[in-house]
Design an enzyme around this catalytic site. Structure first.
Site, PDB file in Angstrom:
ATOM      1  N   ASP A 344      29.869  58.000  62.639  1.00  0.00           N
ATOM      2  CA  ASP A 344      30.785  58.897  61.962  1.00  0.00           C
ATOM      3  C   ASP A 344      30.312  60.337  62.133  1.00  0.00           C
ATOM      4  O   ASP A 344      29.118  60.628  61.969  1.00  0.00           O
ATOM      5  CB  ASP A 344      30.842  58.523  60.472  1.00  0.00           C
ATOM      6  CG  ASP A 344      31.833  59.350  59.698  1.00  0.00           C
ATOM      7  OD1 ASP A 344      33.035  59.236  59.989  1.00  0.00           O
ATOM      8  OD2 ASP A 344      31.408  60.094  58.797  1.00  0.00           O
ATOM      9  N   GLU A 374      32.230  59.853  66.864  1.00  0.00           N
ATOM     10  CA  GLU A 374      33.174  60.958  66.767  1.00  0.00           C
ATOM     11  C   GLU A 374      32.474  62.239  67.228  1.00  0.00           C
ATOM     12  O   GLU A 374      31.518  62.675  66.576  1.00  0.00           O
ATOM     13  CB  GLU A 374      33.633  61.138  65.323  1.00  0.00           C
ATOM     14  CG  GLU A 374      34.457  59.995  64.775  1.00  0.00           C
ATOM     15  CD  GLU A 374      34.872  60.244  63.337  1.00  0.00           C
ATOM     16  OE1 GLU A 374      36.071  60.195  63.039  1.00  0.00           O
ATOM     17  OE2 GLU A 374      33.987  60.507  62.502  1.00  0.00           O
TER      18      GLU A 374
END
Length: 677
Positions: A344, A374
């Site tokens: 994340d 990400e």
């Protein structure tokens, strides 16, 4: 320096700045791999890194609920070098523990940051014999991994979403729990021909399930409030809410392993979503209470920075935070047989840490553990040179074996995620003033952004930001923002009706045709393949379960869409050039120069000696007008093509023959052609 009980006394007070304090801590790290609890029936060894603590005490409890006053004993720990430790020579299994640290005369109590097991809500660490957490046959469970992420077809789900539909045939007590993944024959109550859950997945053809955060996060584990789980608390322990008995430390571990084991039995790997970039809380969390100020970034004034958008950001570039990330990731792979990790807000981590993580897996013989994340953040990042962020702008500095989500594919295929009503290629919007995208944006992504020379024309500079397709994961939708179906409804229908719409279903099929013929890894949100809806909710992180759950009746109602995705998965698996981890195929893929909203490309087979198919051709028209196409290629084209996909059907069976290189393609139509040997 041994048994130095007062070696850290008042050191906090001699630093003129937090940076001086950090510099001191960076010089007093611990490199061995025995932090936390080392349990044996005869004795237990507790070790915790906290160089500046004036005192450390081990607290033993009878129960795991912090609201229960069940303290049994307090034992002072001794400091050796930078580590406090104590050995207790009796069997402590079944008990719970915390540490009390004294910093500048102030006492704080906390769980062990290296907790391997915890009590309810994660506020007390647990002493368990991990061998007792292994389900029957666990020693025979083998990881399920692919040779490269380009072989991956990743299906992202939340544990509660997967099985909370009461019409889907799951055992009542298993709904929303780990054990729902162990039920292999569930079907829709009103349609026994429609598989659900694991039964559905093994027929769909995906090879990885990506689980939204399933480590212990901040919540009431006995309550029913829904949460995606991006509120980190204890990083090395499964979340208790998904266990049948959150108060039993062994239960949550065993049931998590049963879930993994069951997926592995269907040859499906397990990816764990990890959230190291921030913690739910700072002052009340175990990192800050163990070593104040160390694990978080600060600005020049000493205040916490907020690149995560959650009030804090962790400092991956600091040696013991980097070590913690590596230690915990390797632990998940070894103890739980996890097959991959999704990071994340990976753009908040530094490149050196991400590369060190990759190297640690390689050194441990786990080169086939997939890593992707990400490549962005949620605010300004206090990461300064020589450190560089592991974001899209620095992908060239990331080691082989680390991939990033391709937001260019996501937006250029269906429009920007932050403007529901604007479209792109699927909606036929390219070239119009309301769209920020052109065909070239999608074409670059279909080649995993490794090329600018693409056949009849060239792409703008900067579209070739990746070295190889193995650095890229292409996707159209994920848990964030609107599901694909909802985005299409908002952008072509402009209403809030989410029942079956033929035009939306058709564009959903075109999405599959493009996604599964792209270079790079493939990722889809659970239910994208059956028109999943969240009824227009674009940020459902704590919305009711009725919004978030998979409505399995849609799989039956949109069976043609499911079958289309199945067929495209079959095509991808049958044609190795689509899964090429090198740039060999991308370099030879040839795009024909066409109008906006019409794409045609040929994909040669240069990597098989005796291929079934020598070449594929993909033609997609999302405009509202028929278009005449002439296929081009740098390689000889066949006199006749076998049609393997059209607007209705996709798969390995012939749908007919097309002769020659010229064809007419209808509005919102797709054709995939195969040149047989």
């Amino acid at each position: 320096m041994n048994n130095d009980n007062d070696g850290g006394t008042h050191l906090d007070k001699v630093f003129d700045s937090i940076q001086q304090k950090i510099d001191y801590l960076e010089q007093h790290i611990y490199e061995d791999y025995d932090l936390g609890l080392t349990y044996a029936k005869q004795k237990s060894l507790f070790k915790v890194w906290s160089p500046l603590a004036e005192k450390a005490v081990l607290n033993l409890y009878k129960t795991g609920d912090e609201n229960e006053e069940t303290l049994i004993e307090q034992i002072e720990m001794t400091r050796q070098e930078a580590v406090w430790q104590v050995e207790v020579e009796r069997d402590l299994a079944g008990l719970f523990y915390t540490y009390t640290f004294t910093h500048n005369g102030k006492e704080t109590e906390t769980p062990d940051i290296y907790s391997k097991a915890v009590g309810v809500n994660g506020n007390r660490s647990a002493v368990v014999d991990l061998r007792e957490t292994n389900p029957v046959g666990w020693n025979y469970d083998a990881p399920v991994r692919q040779t490269a992420i380009t072989e991956a077809i990743i299906w992202e789900t939340h544990i509660e979403d997967f099985s909370s539909d009461d019409k889907a045939g799951f055992t009542d007590e298993y709904r929303g729990k780990y054990l729902a993944f162990t039920e292999s024959e569930t079907v829709l109550a009103e349609d026994p021909e429609q598989p659900t859950g694991l039964n559905y997945l093994k027929q769909l053809g995906i090879n990885y399930v990506h689980l939204l955060p399933a480590f212990d996060f901040e919540n009431d584990e006995l309550g029913d409030q829904y949460n995606w789980g991006y509120d980190p608390k204890n990083y090395m322990v499964p979340e208790g809410k998904y266990a049948l008995n959150p108060s039993d430390p062994i239960s949550r571990i065993r049931e998590f392993k049963q879930m993994v084991q069951s997926l592995h039995q269907q040859q499906i790997g397990v990816v764990l979503d990890v959230v190291y970039n921030h913690t739910f809380t700072v002052d009340d969390g175990c990192f800050q209470r163990t070593v104040p100020d160390y694990y978080y970034r600060q600005n020049e004034d000493g205040y916490l920075t907020n690149g995560s958008g959650c009030g804090n950001e962790t400092a991956s570039e600091r040696k013991m935070m980097r070590k913690y990330m590596i230690d915990s990731l390797i632990y998940w792979a070894q103890e739980y047989h996890i097959d991959g990790f999704r990071f994340d807000l990976m753009g908040l981590h530094d490149v050196d840490t991400m590369n060190a993580i990759r190297q640690a897996f390689n050194d441990a013989g786990m080169e086939d553990v997939i890593l992707y994340g990400e490549p962005w953040n949620a605010g300004s990042v206090e990461l300064h040179e020589p450190n560089i962020p592991a974001d899209k702008f620095h992908v060239q500095s990331l080691a082989d074996g680390i991939a990033i989500f391709n937001d260019e594919f996501r937006d250029s295929i269906k429009g920007p995620v932050f403007d529901a009503q604007k479209g792109a290629f699927l909606q036929g919007a390219n070239g119009y003033k309301d769209s920020a995208f052109m065909n070239g944006d999608l074409i670059g992504s279909l080649l995993a952004n490794t090329q600018v020379e693409v056949g009849d024309f060239s792409l703008p500079d900067g579209k070739d930001w990746a070295r190889t397709p193995s650095q890229v994961v292409n996707y159209a939708s994920a848990h964030d923002n609107l599901p694909l179906y909802d985005k299409l409804v908002a952008s072509i229908r402009h209403d809030n009706k989410y029942s079956r719409r033929e035009d939306v279903i058709q564009l959903n099929k075109l999405n599959a045709a493009l996604l599964f013929t792209a270079q790079g890894g493939i990722f889809l949100q659970a239910g994208e393949e059956f028109g999943r809806t969240k009824f227009g909710d674009d940020n459902s992180y704590h919305s009711p379960i009725d919004v978030n759950k998979l409505h399995w009746t849609r799989a039956a109602g949109n069976k043609d869409l499911v079958d289309y995705y199945k067929g495209m998965i079959e095509i991808r698996k049958a044609y190795p050039p689509l899964r090429d981890a090198t740039t060999k195929t991308a370099e030879q893929t040839h795009f024909t120069a066409l109008k906006e909203n019409v794409i045609a490309y040929t994909i040669p087979n240069l990597i098989e000696d005796q291929p079934k198919w020598k070449q594929l051709a993909v033609i997609v028209n999302t405009s509202m007008h028929p278009e005449s196409i002439v296929l081009n290629s740098a390689h000889p084209l066949p006199e006749a093509w076998t049609i393997i996909a059209n607007r209705h059907t996709a798969g390995l069976e012939s749908l007919g023959v097309h002769v020659g290189q010229k064809l007419l393609i209808n509005p919102r139509e797709v054709l995939i052609l195969a040149a047989e040997e």
